[in-house]
Design a protein around this motif. Structure first.
Motif, PDB file in Angstrom:
ATOM      1  N   VAL A  71       0.731   0.321  -9.452  1.00  0.00           N
ATOM      2  CA  VAL A  71       1.168  -0.493  -8.320  1.00  0.00           C
ATOM      3  C   VAL A  71       0.278  -1.718  -8.195  1.00  0.00           C
ATOM      4  CG1 VAL A  71       2.118   1.445  -7.004  1.00  0.00           C
ATOM      5  CG2 VAL A  71      -0.282   0.798  -6.677  1.00  0.00           C
ATOM      6  N   PHE A  72       0.867  -2.789  -7.695  1.00  0.00           N
ATOM      7  CA  PHE A  72       0.114  -3.948  -7.237  1.00  0.00           C
ATOM      8  C   PHE A  72      -0.037  -3.825  -5.732  1.00  0.00           C
ATOM      9  CE2 PHE A  72       1.789  -5.942 -11.148  1.00  0.00           C
ATOM     10  CZ  PHE A  72       0.625  -6.536 -11.629  1.00  0.00           C
ATOM     11  N   SER A  73      -1.266  -3.985  -5.234  1.00  0.00           N
ATOM     12  CA  SER A  73      -1.508  -3.835  -3.802  1.00  0.00           C
ATOM     13  C   SER A  73      -2.443  -4.917  -3.296  1.00  0.00           C
ATOM     14  CB  SER A  73      -2.117  -2.461  -3.504  1.00  0.00           C
ATOM     15  OG  SER A  73      -2.459  -2.340  -2.133  1.00  0.00           O
ATOM     16  N   ASP A  74      -2.122  -5.475  -2.114  1.00  0.00           N
ATOM     17  CA  ASP A  74      -3.026  -6.417  -1.450  1.00  0.00           C
ATOM     18  C   ASP A  74      -4.218  -5.698  -0.839  1.00  0.00           C
ATOM     19  OD1 ASP A  74      -1.141  -8.296  -2.080  1.00  0.00           O
ATOM     20  OD2 ASP A  74      -0.805  -9.001  -0.036  1.00  0.00           O
ATOM     21  N   TYR A  75      -4.071  -4.389  -0.620  1.00  0.00           N
ATOM     22  CA  TYR A  75      -5.121  -3.561  -0.023  1.00  0.00           C
ATOM     23  C   TYR A  75      -5.488  -2.466  -1.024  1.00  0.00           C
ATOM     24  CZ  TYR A  75      -3.873  -5.826   4.389  1.00  0.00           C
ATOM     25  OH  TYR A  75      -3.623  -6.747   5.367  1.00  0.00           O
ATOM     26  N   PRO A  76      -6.336  -2.775  -2.002  1.00  0.00           N
ATOM     27  CA  PRO A  76      -6.608  -1.798  -3.058  1.00  0.00           C
ATOM     28  C   PRO A  76      -7.232  -0.506  -2.567  1.00  0.00           C
ATOM     29  CG  PRO A  76      -8.056  -3.724  -3.246  1.00  0.00           C
ATOM     30  CD  PRO A  76      -7.009  -4.070  -2.243  1.00  0.00           C
ATOM     31  N   ASP A  77      -7.996  -0.555  -1.475  1.00  0.00           N
ATOM     32  CA  ASP A  77      -8.570   0.693  -0.961  1.00  0.00           C
ATOM     33  C   ASP A  77      -7.470   1.628  -0.477  1.00  0.00           C
ATOM     34  OD1 ASP A  77      -7.986  -1.098   1.116  1.00  0.00           O
ATOM     35  OD2 ASP A  77      -9.591  -0.354   2.408  1.00  0.00           O
ATOM     36  N   THR A  78      -6.441   1.077   0.156  1.00  0.00           N
ATOM     37  CA  THR A  78      -5.307   1.883   0.593  1.00  0.00           C
ATOM     38  C   THR A  78      -4.615   2.521  -0.597  1.00  0.00           C
ATOM     39  OG1 THR A  78      -4.933   0.480   2.527  1.00  0.00           O
ATOM     40  CG2 THR A  78      -3.089   1.806   1.777  1.00  0.00           C
ATOM     41  N   ALA A  79      -4.348   1.728  -1.627  1.00  0.00           N
ATOM     42  CA  ALA A  79      -3.628   2.247  -2.787  1.00  0.00           C
ATOM     43  C   ALA A  79      -4.446   3.304  -3.518  1.00  0.00           C
ATOM     44  CB  ALA A  79      -3.271   1.097  -3.726  1.00  0.00           C
ATOM     45  N   VAL A  80      -5.760   3.087  -3.652  1.00  0.00           N
ATOM     46  CA  VAL A  80      -6.615   4.066  -4.318  1.00  0.00           C
ATOM     47  C   VAL A  80      -6.630   5.374  -3.534  1.00  0.00           C
ATOM     48  CG1 VAL A  80      -9.016   4.617  -4.893  1.00  0.00           C
ATOM     49  CG2 VAL A  80      -8.060   2.389  -5.525  1.00  0.00           C
ATOM     50  N   ALA A  81      -6.772   5.291  -2.213  1.00  0.00           N
ATOM     51  CA  ALA A  81      -6.805   6.499  -1.389  1.00  0.00           C
ATOM     52  C   ALA A  81      -5.482   7.253  -1.463  1.00  0.00           C
ATOM     53  CB  ALA A  81      -7.130   6.128   0.055  1.00  0.00           C
TER      54      ALA A  81
END
Length: 388
Positions: free
Chosen positions: A369-379
Motif C-alpha cells: 500500500v501507499f500511505s500518507d501516514y506510514p505509522d498507521t499502515a505499519v500498525a
C-alpha cells in the motif's frame, strides 16, 4: 474489535498494539466511534486473511506526508522512523537537468515561489499531458535558483498542523534522497527501499529533459542498479517503462488510474486505456516489462453510489495470475478520503477508521500500500498479519 486475545502475544502483535494505541490516542479512535457509518452489504469481520509469502509492504507516499510537507527530507526521514519499507519521491527535472522531488513540475502549490518577486516573470501557462496549466515550473529554474525556494504544505485546509513547517525545508534532489536512505539504513540496521516515480515522462522528453537517463545514473552511482537493489521505479506511462526494462534490472511498477489512459498512448494515437491495461490480457502484456501493478483503490474495491465499499474486482487475482505484485494507492486517514463505511462523524478533515479500510484491502490479497501516514499502515499491517 479486540486487539489482543488471551493467547500468546507475538512480537508483531506487541508492536502493533503499541503503534495502534498511539494512533488511537492521536485520532480519538479508542473504540468504534459513535455515529460511524457502516455498510450493510458486506461483512468482512470474519474474513480469513490471504496467506502472503512476505508481509504486506508499506510505501510512504511522498514521505510521511500526513505529518510533514510532502517531498521534503523531513517527510522522508520521519517515514523511515515510522517503519516504512519504502519511501516514494516523485521526480521532475530542473532547467539544468537535475532530478528533484515535487508532486508536479508546477510548484506554486508546494513552494513559496509566488512570494519571490525576482521570479514573478517566470509565471506562465503550459500544456502538460494535454491540459493547460498555469504557474511556475521546475524546468524553468536551475537547481541553484530552486534552492532559494522553500517547501510548503500542499493541503493546508486538510492538514493545518503541517503549515507550521512551511518555509523550513528546501526542495531535495534525488541524490540527496538516496544519501538519506543510505545513512538511515546504516543507522537503523535495515535496508530502506526507494520508489521513485517519473512524472510526465513524455512531456519532459519533448522539451529535451528526459528523466530516465539521470535517474539511472543516480541509482548506478549509489550502487542501487542491480536486481537485488531495494528499488522500484514507477510510471503512469508505458513507453518509458518498456525502455527502462531494457536498461535496468531494478523492479518496475505500472501505475494505473480507474479512469483515462496513459498519456504516452494518447500522444501516439493508441486507443488503449487504463481499463485495457488492467484486463487479464492487458496484465499479461504489462508483465512482459513490469513487475508490479499500481492501481488506485477504486480499481480494487469500487464504491457504490452512497460511497460505501462494494464487492472487490478481480484485478488483484488477475494481476497475480499474470505474475505481477499489486501495490494500491493512496491510503489517507481523513474522512474525506475514506469510504463511507469508515468515516467518523461529518468533519471531512477528522480522522476516520483507516484501520478498517486497510483491513478490507488487505483481505483482497494485495501485496503493498501507499500511505500518507506510514505509522498507521505499519500498525494495521502488523495487527492484520497476526490476528487469529
Amino acid at each position: 474489535m479486540t486487539l489482543l486475545s488471551t493467547g500468546t502475544i507475538t512480537p508483531h502483535v506487541r508492536r502493533a498494539a503499541h503503534v495502534i494505541g498511539a494512533a488511537a490516542l492521536a485520532t480519538g479512535l479508542t473504540t468504534v466511534p459513535a455515529g460511524a457509518q457502516t455498510a450493510p452489504a458486506i461483512d468482512r469481520r470474519h474474513a480469513e486473511p490471504p496467506q502472503h509469502a512476505q508481509p504486506v509492504t508499506v510505501f510512504a507516499h511522498r514521505g510521511a506526508s500526513g505529518y510533514r510537507p510532502e517531498h521534503t527530507l523531513a517527510a522522508y526521514e520521519l517515514a523511515i522512523r515510522m517503519g516504512a519499507d519504502y519511501i516514494e519521491p516523485d521526480l521532475v527535472s530542473t532547467k539544468d537537468g537535475v532530478l528533484v522531488a515535487r508532486h508536479e513540475n508546477e510548484i506554486s502549490g508546494t513552494t513559496d515561489v509566488a512570494d519571490h518577486p525576482e521570479f514573478a516573470q517566470r509565471k506562465t501557462t503550459k500544456t502538460i499531458d494535454g491540459v493547460a496549466v498555469s504557474g511556475w515550473f521546475t524546468e524553468d529554474f536551475t537547481l541553484r535558483e530552486l534552492r532559494t525556494l522553500r517547501a510548503k504544505e500542499r493541503l493546508p485546509g486538510v492538514r493545518a498542523g503541517n503549515t507550521r513547517y512551511d518555509g523550513r525545508f528546501q526542495v531535495p534532489t534525488f541524490d540527496e534522497i538516496l544519501d538519506l536512505v543510505r545513512r538511515e539504513g546504516r543507522a537503523r540496521g535495515r535496508t530502506i527501499g526507494v520508489a521513485p516515480e517519473t512524472k510526465h515522462p513524455t512531456y519532459f522528453r519533448s522539451i529535451g529533459l528526459p528523466l530516465e537517463r539521470p535517474l539511472l545514473r543516480s541509482l548506478r552511482l549509489a550502487g542501487l542498479d542491480s536486481k537485488r537493489s531495494k528499488v522500484v521505479i514507477q510510471s503512469f506511462e508505458t513507453s518509458n517503462l518498456r525502455q527502462l526494462s531494457r536498461e535496468t534490472k531494478v523492479k518496475l511498477v505500472q501505475l494505473t488510474s480507474a479512469t483515462g489512459a496513459p498519456y504516452d498512448l494518447v500522444a501516439q494515437g493508441d486507443p488503449r486505456t487504463y481499463a485495457d491495461l488492467m484486463s487479464p490480457a492487458g496484465l499479461r502484456r504489462v508483465a512482459t516489462y513490469a513487475d508490479w501493478l499500481g492501481p488506485e483503490k477504486n480499481s480494487v474495491i469500487p464504491r457504490d453510489a452512497a460511497g460505501f465499499l462494494a464487492q472487490p474486482t478481480s484485478v488483484v487475482d488477475d494481476a497475480h495470475r499474470a505474475g505481477l505484485k499489486v501495490v494500491v494507492y493512496t491510503f489517507r486517514d481523513e474522512n474525506q478520503f475514506l469510504p463511507a463505511d469508515f468515516r467518523n462523524g461529518v468533519d471531512p478533515n477528522a480522522k476516520g477508521d483507516i484501520f478498517g479500510e486497510l483491513q478490507a484491502f488487505f483481505d483482497t490479497g494485495i501485496d503493498a500500500v501507499f500511505s500518507d501516514y506510514p505509522d498507521t499502515a505499519v500498525a494495521a499491517r502488523d495487527w492484520w498479519e497476526d490476528r487469529d
